[in-house]
Structure formats: structure tokens, C-alpha cells
Scaffold this motif. Structure first.
Motif, PDB file in Angstrom:
ATOM      1  N   ALA A  84      48.863  31.688  31.806  1.00 16.10           N
ATOM      2  CA  ALA A  84      49.391  31.295  30.502  1.00 16.10           C
ATOM      3  C   ALA A  84      48.475  31.701  29.349  1.00 16.10           C
ATOM      4  O   ALA A  84      48.932  31.895  28.224  1.00 16.10           O
ATOM      5  CB  ALA A  84      49.630  29.789  30.469  1.00 16.10           C
ATOM      6  N   ASP A  85      47.196  31.847  29.626  1.00 16.57           N
ATOM      7  CA  ASP A  85      46.236  32.162  28.567  1.00 16.57           C
ATOM      8  C   ASP A  85      45.273  33.230  29.076  1.00 16.57           C
ATOM      9  O   ASP A  85      44.611  33.046  30.093  1.00 16.57           O
ATOM     10  CB  ASP A  85      45.461  30.891  28.182  1.00 16.57           C
ATOM     11  CG  ASP A  85      44.471  31.124  27.053  1.00 16.57           C
ATOM     12  OD1 ASP A  85      44.469  32.232  26.478  1.00 16.57           O
ATOM     13  OD2 ASP A  85      43.697  30.200  26.754  1.00 16.57           O
ATOM     14  N   ASP A  86      45.213  34.360  28.367  1.00 18.42           N
ATOM     15  CA  ASP A  86      44.344  35.463  28.810  1.00 18.42           C
ATOM     16  C   ASP A  86      43.042  35.552  28.017  1.00 18.42           C
ATOM     17  O   ASP A  86      42.271  36.497  28.199  1.00 18.42           O
ATOM     18  CB  ASP A  86      45.084  36.793  28.727  1.00 18.42           C
ATOM     19  CG  ASP A  86      45.477  37.164  27.297  1.00 18.42           C
ATOM     20  OD1 ASP A  86      45.190  36.388  26.374  1.00 18.42           O
ATOM     21  OD2 ASP A  86      46.096  38.238  27.114  1.00 18.42           O
ATOM     22  N   SER A  87      42.776  34.592  27.167  1.00 21.04           N
ATOM     23  CA  SER A  87      41.606  34.687  26.285  1.00 21.04           C
ATOM     24  C   SER A  87      40.296  34.757  27.063  1.00 21.04           C
ATOM     25  O   SER A  87      39.399  35.541  26.712  1.00 21.04           O
ATOM     26  CB  SER A  87      41.579  33.513  25.295  1.00 21.04           C
ATOM     27  OG  SER A  87      41.581  32.273  25.977  1.00 21.04           O
TER      28      SER A  87
ATOM     29  N   THR B 286      48.198  38.259  33.653  1.00 21.15           N
ATOM     30  CA  THR B 286      48.978  38.359  32.422  1.00 21.15           C
ATOM     31  C   THR B 286      49.694  39.708  32.363  1.00 21.15           C
ATOM     32  O   THR B 286      49.466  40.581  33.196  1.00 21.15           O
ATOM     33  CB  THR B 286      48.061  38.200  31.205  1.00 21.15           C
ATOM     34  OG1 THR B 286      46.941  39.087  31.337  1.00 21.15           O
ATOM     35  CG2 THR B 286      47.542  36.771  31.096  1.00 21.15           C
TER      36      THR B 286
END
Length: 323
Positions: free
Chosen positions: A269-272, A144
Motif C-alpha cells: 500500500a505504501d512504497d515510500s 508496488t
């Protein structure tokens, strides 16, 4: 996946005589981690598509075929087919690529991708690199957007950066830190752990996954999710190898690039999950307020004019994003 030791110079040179349909060597730049490493996801997806369509692709572990400069030389000479490389290497052939890493220049990754594709910037980059024997297949994200890791000073505001000595990859990062009121010192990646533990550097800029993958969680204490720029590397290929491919083989390679690109973008797309792993490792995750992020963005504006790119490249990047 086949892993090898360091090749001798004679073994590498022997590859010159091999036809395009022989082994396609892919030099990795990170540990083989399909959950965290964006460049490995790209390389592995690319290799698997080649193999599924009759091309003998083989992954070689990080630095097994040489470090950055050596791999660039091998690609340009036709000794190495594909390498996951840093943008700095490609930038020695054409500095236009440096625009992809300018802090806060792009609204998001989607805008960068549009500039590369519809805006024609990848084609422009290759116009400079292919005469030197190197084709940039894709601009690859390691993870990210980059944030700020520090050992002792938590960065909660722009002012917190003042005086912090940061590890710099190159002179352009030193320029970035100076614009932010901090200091930079160039440290090779292999020396980063020692620099952080001895106080030579108090932090670095990288995507969120980096200390997890490279074992830095014991001495990194803070991560500021600044989302300053995309964490850009490049997948480069030998132009000699590419031109020697048959039309059918080239179609396979193009399809492999498309699949690898999509897999890379899907991973980041998602760093959570990565942020949660940082917190589990004892690293405090700090989110900047919009006001503080704006201060970083404003302070970064002079960097664009001083980025080492060919004449007209900055204007081309601006046009590619509609500015």
C-alpha cells in the motif's frame, strides 16, 4: 519454516498417494522477506493460517521443487498442492490472466481487485484453468506497481526510452517496448545480472523492491516510478487437492486465502520506505510528470488488442472495470 533441497522425481511422485490432510507443500518464488516480497508475505500468511487450523503446511524455498514450468506440471498433476507462480505459467492454460498485467489499463490496484472479484474475472480465469487441473487461488502482487530500472540512461521523459534495449520477460513485454520506441530482448531471470553488466540489456521493468532483494543495486543506477501496471503473479493450487478437501478444510483454505490477500495488499500500500532504500543504495528515483505518464499510457493502447487472450476476454476485462 522448513527448507528442503531439490526433491527427487520419485519423492515427488510419492506424494500422489497422500490424502488431502497430509503435508500441504507451498512452493515459494522469492527469498523469504516479509518486509519486501509481496508473494512471500502471501505464502507465509497462507501457510500460518493453515497450520493454526490443523493443516500441515510447509514452505519450500525458491526452485527447490523445480522452476516455473516444472511446478505448473506438478500442480496440474496433483503432485504439488500450492505454488507461487508467474502469470505466464497460468496463461498457458488460459490467457485471460494476461489482462491483469496490461500497462496502464487499470486506474489503480483497487480497480483491478474489483474486476477480479465483483467483475467476475477470477472466476472466468478459473473456468479456463481448473479443467487443466490448476486453480488460481488469488492474483498476488509482488510489490508496488512496476517501474523502469536502467543502468545508463535515466528515463525522465517518454522520449528517453527511444532505442534503449530492455530485458523482456516474454513476447508481450517485447511488444510493450516496441510500442514505446525501445527494444526488448528475452533474458531468463538467472541471467539478468550478467545481461545488465555486459550491456546485453540496459534495464528492466519491475516493482521497486526487486534490485534490493536480488542484489542488483551495484549495476542499476536509475528507477523511474512509472506505475505502468501491477506486478502480477498468481497463487495456484492443485484442483485435485482442492476437490479432495473436506468442507471444513476448504473453509480453512478460503479463510487463509482471504488473510493472505489482505496481508499482501497491506504490504504494497505504501512504497515510500522502499523508494528511500533505493536512494540509500545509490539508485536515483525519478517521478514522471503527469504529462509524461500520459504519453506512456497513450502509447500503450495498441497493446490491449494484441495481448494474447481468448476471444471475448478483452471485452470482459473492459466490462469488469465499467468501460
Amino acid at each position: 519454516m522448513k527448507l528442503t533441497g531439490i526433491l527427487t522425481a520419485s519423492a515427488v511422485a510419492a506424494a500422489l498417494a497422500l490424502p488431502a490432510t497430509a503435508e500441504v507443500k507451498i512452493a515459494l518464488d522469492s527469498p523469504p522477506d516479509l518486509e519486501k516480497s509481496g508473494t512471500y508475505v502471501w505464502a507465509h500468511t497462507f501457510a500460518e493460517h493453515l497450520k493454526a487450523n490443523g493443516l500441515d503446511a510447509v514452505e519450500y524455498e525458491r526452485n527447490a521443487l523445480g522452476e516455473e514450468a516444472e511446478r505448473l506440471d506438478q500442480v496440474s498433476q496433483g503432485l504439488l498442492e500450492v505454488s507461487m507462480s508467474d502469470a505466464k505459467s497460468a496463461g498457458t492454460l488460459d490467457g485471460t490472466i494476461f489482462g491483469a498485467s496490461m500497462p496502464y489499463f487499470f486506474k489503480d490496484l483497487e480497480e483491478l481487485d474489483r474486476a477480479l472479484d465483483e467483475g467476475g474475472m477470477l472466476e472466468r480465469i478459473n473456468a479456463g484453468t481448473t479443467p487443466e487441473g490448476v486453480r488460481v487461488l488469488d492474483v498476488v502482487m509482488t510489490g508496488t506497481a512496476s517501474g523502469i530500472f536502467t543502468t545508463e540512461v535515466p528515463i525522465r521523459t517518454f522520449e528517453d526510452m527511444q532505442g534503449v534495449r530492455m530485458r523482456a520477460l516474454d513476447s508481450s513485454q517485447i511488444n510493450t517496448f516496441e510500442q514505446w520506441g525501445s527494444k526488448g530482448t528475452i533474458v531468463s531471470w538467472s541471467e539478468v545480472p550478467n545481461a545488465l553488466q555486459t550491456g546485453v540489456a540496459g534495464g528492466y521493468i519491475n516493482p521497486a523492491f526487486v534490485p534490493l532483494t536480488y542484489g542488483h543495486t551495484a549495476f542499476i543506477n536509475y528507477f523511474t516510478n512509472a506505475r505502468m501496471s501491477q506486478s502480477v503473479r498468481v497463487a495456484i493450487a492443485s484442483e485435485d487437492w482442492y476437490q479432495a478437501l473436506t468442507d471444513e478444510e476448504r473453509e480453512i483454505v478460503h479463510a487463509a486465502v482471504d488473510k493472505a490477500h489482505d496481508a499482501n495488499r497491506a504490504l504494497i500500500a505504501d512504497d515510500s520506505a522502499i523508494l528511500e532504500q533505493l536512494e540509500e543504495a545509490g539508485i536515483e528515483v525519478i517521478e514522471l510528470s503527469p504529462e509524461e505518464r500520459a504519453k506512456f499510457r497513450d502509447a500503450s493502447q495498441p497493446i490491449y488488442e494484441t495481448t494474447d487472450m481468448p476471444e471475448g476476454a478483452l471485452e470482459a476485462w473492459k466490462a469488469a472495470i465499467g468501460n
